[in-house]
Design an enzyme around this catalytic site. Structure first.
Site, PDB file in Angstrom:
ATOM      1  N   GLN A  53       0.794  -1.229   0.000  1.00 51.44           N
ATOM      2  CA  GLN A  53       0.000   0.000   0.000  1.00 51.44           C
ATOM      3  C   GLN A  53       0.829   1.283   0.000  1.00 51.44           C
ATOM      4  O   GLN A  53       1.681   1.474   0.860  1.00 51.44           O
ATOM      5  CB  GLN A  53      -0.805   0.066   1.305  1.00 51.44           C
ATOM      6  CG  GLN A  53      -1.996  -0.821   1.387  1.00 51.44           C
ATOM      7  CD  GLN A  53      -2.580  -0.709   2.792  1.00 51.44           C
ATOM      8  OE1 GLN A  53      -2.134  -1.392   3.708  1.00 51.44           O
ATOM      9  NE2 GLN A  53      -3.536   0.175   2.958  1.00 51.44           N
ATOM     10  N   THR A  54       0.520   2.167  -0.908  1.00 56.81           N
ATOM     11  CA  THR A  54       1.245   3.442  -0.945  1.00 56.81           C
ATOM     12  C   THR A  54       0.681   4.436   0.074  1.00 56.81           C
ATOM     13  O   THR A  54       1.396   5.344   0.487  1.00 56.81           O
ATOM     14  CB  THR A  54       1.173   4.075  -2.344  1.00 56.81           C
ATOM     15  OG1 THR A  54      -0.185   4.066  -2.767  1.00 56.81           O
ATOM     16  CG2 THR A  54       2.017   3.310  -3.339  1.00 56.81           C
TER      17      THR A  54
END
Ligand code: G3D
Ligand code: MG
Length: 181
Positions: free
Chosen positions: A71-72
């Site tokens: 996840q960014t």
């Protein structure tokens, strides 16, 4: 033996806090390495903000581990862990050739971080015991280590499972930090 390394660093940095980040993709062998070093009790934080951080502390020296990739949205929170980082230990699964490009991208993104500009870099080409594992030269190439500018780096072949290569790497790290990084 991990305790000798941290004792050395501890005296090197006096009372100043010194952080060492152990980073890499999931499954690279980071947690195994942390336990293998036997520096002390490993404390796992409750992942309230979406990522789990394992910490082992000896005096003023803190080793902290988390997984890169994924996840960014949680990445901005990583920065809480950047101040006072003297070294990055980057762990690669040398047998996971499918994900070496991702490992390279994540690696160079971390090196771009302003607060990590002063950190020296130790790369562990881990899982050397597995058939098909790339050697240090091939991992150097895949990670594009020669693109690293203005900081000291080194790569060591390791097998965290067998306990091979880890202390050779730490030896390099403490000598490098001793001579000013
Ligand atoms: P991570 O913390 O980077 O996500 P882990 O990685 O330390 O949890 O290791 C992931 C898996 O790889 C574990 O296997 C672990 O035992 C294995 N591993 C770690 N280092 C080595 C190594 O040097 N050689 C080999 N052959 N395996 C290694 P499991 O089966 O527990 O998922
Ligand atoms: Mg882990």
């Amino acid at each position: 033996m991990g305790i000798l390394f941290t004792r050395m660093l501890s005296s090197l940095f006096g009372n100043r806090e010194a952080r060492i980040l152990v980073l890499g993709l999931d499954n690279a062998g980071k947690t195994t390495i942390l336990y293998r070093l036997q520096m002390g009790e490993v404390v796992s934080t409750i992942p309230t903000i979406g990522f789990n951080v394992e910490t082992v502390q000896y005096n003023n020296i803190k080793l902290q581990v988390w997984d890169l990739g994924g996840q960014t949205s949680i990445r901005p929170y990583w920065r809480c862990y950047f101040p006072n980082t003297r070294a990055i230990i980057y762990v690669v699964d040398s047998s996971d050739t499918d994900r070496l490009v991702t490992a390279k991208d994540e690696f160079h993104a971390i090196l771009e971080e302003e607060e990590l500009k002063g950190a020296v870099v130790l790369v562990y080409a881990n899982k050397q015991d597995l058939p098909g594992a790339l050697d240090d030269a091939a991992v150097t190439e895949s990670l594009e280590l020669h693109k690293i500018k203005n900081r000291q780096w080194a790569i060591f072949k390791t097998s965290a499972i067998k306990g091979e290569g880890l202390f050779e790497g730490l030896d390099w790290l403490s000598n490098t930090l001793k001579s000013g990084g």
